[in-house]
Design a protein around this motif. Structure first.
Motif, PDB file in Angstrom:
ATOM      1  N   ASN A 296       0.830  -1.190   0.000  1.00 24.71           N
ATOM      2  CA  ASN A 296       0.000   0.000   0.000  1.00 24.71           C
ATOM      3  C   ASN A 296       0.871   1.249   0.000  1.00 24.71           C
TER       4      ASN A 296
ATOM      5  N   LYS B 103      -4.578   0.961  -3.271  1.00 26.81           N
ATOM      6  CA  LYS B 103      -3.305   1.056  -2.564  1.00 26.81           C
ATOM      7  C   LYS B 103      -3.234   2.313  -1.692  1.00 26.81           C
TER       8      LYS B 103
ATOM      9  N   HIS C 101      -6.158   1.656   1.004  1.00 26.40           N
ATOM     10  CA  HIS C 101      -5.944   0.429   1.754  1.00 26.40           C
ATOM     11  C   HIS C 101      -7.221  -0.405   1.848  1.00 26.40           C
TER      12      HIS C 101
END
Length: 239
Positions: free
Chosen positions: A15, A76, A79
């Motif tokens: 992430n 990413k 999250h």
């Protein structure tokens, strides 16, 4: 404003975090992408249906790649699962996050994240910020474009004279720079060209740094970005 530029080689399985004073810009060449990065199941059923409506394969592939990559990148930064991200479109076609879609009770809203997408030819460009609305535009510098007539039609009258003393090559480069500035700016505003493209003047007073102002909108800046050969790209943001 700090601007980070990333490419396919920077794409990873982890992430990403985005500082408040930073804009992340991603460039991808569609020919570099792996099959899992443009996989239709990444999209919602509605998005898949719209993609499959494109009659031309090139357009379908370009739009599919841009939407899949957008969801992967948003996942990413936020999250969360890419497919769960509530991407909506405003009245002028700008994509945005529906802050309440994943939390109807209002207790767990998504982080504030602004983003924008552009694609042309084989190139795709994305911009992300948690601080300011952003607009990005990448254009292929096509030789057959009639730059003089288009500039006369779409650019501010005070800009026309800037083309008069330029060579053909210089005129083409300036045209596409101004075109991407205009596109990025109205995309940043979220209005599209509901604002006439000849109603605002690009101020070149700080252009030696690749940074431009819009005379009528002093709280906006447009940054020229390094783009692949044969392309021009600009990024708009608020200060």
């Amino acid at each position: 404003m700090n601007i980070n530029i990333f490419h396919f080689s920077n794409f990873s399985s982890g992430n990403y975090n985005l500082p408040t004073d930073t804009i992340d810009v991603w460039f991808f060449d569609r020919r570099e992408l792996t099959p899992d990065m443009t996989d239709l199941p990444t999209l919602t059923e509605n998005e898949q249906h719209k993609i499959l409506q494109y009659a031309q394969e090139e357009s379908r592939m370009q739009h599919q790649a841009s939407r899949c990559l957008l969801r992967l990148l948003l996942g990413k930064y936020l999250h969360i699962s890419p497919k769960k991200i509530p991407v909506c479109t405003n009245a002028h076609g700008k994509l945005f996050l529906d802050q309440n879609a994943l939390s109807p009770d209002g207790k767990s809203r998504l982080p504030k994240l602004y983003f924008n997408v552009s694609h042309t030819g084989t190139q795709l460009a994305f911009a992300f910020s948690c601080h300011t609305p952003v607009g990005i535009d990448i254009e292929e510098m096509r030789n057959h474009v009639r730059t003089a007539s288009l500039a006369n039609r779409f650019f501010h009258p005070n800009e026309w004279e800037r083309f008069s003393h330029l060579s053909t090559t210089e005129s083409k480069q300036l045209f596409f720079r101004y075109w991407t500035i205009r596109e990025a700016f109205v995309k940043g505003l979220g209005t599209g060209f509901s604002i006439p493209s000849d109603s605002f003047l690009i101020n070149e007073s700080i252009s030696s740094k690749g940074l431009y102002e819009i005379a009528e909108y002093p709280n906006w800046r447009i940054q020229a970005l390094p783009a692949p050969d044969g392309y021009m790209c600009s990024l708009a943001y608020q200060i």
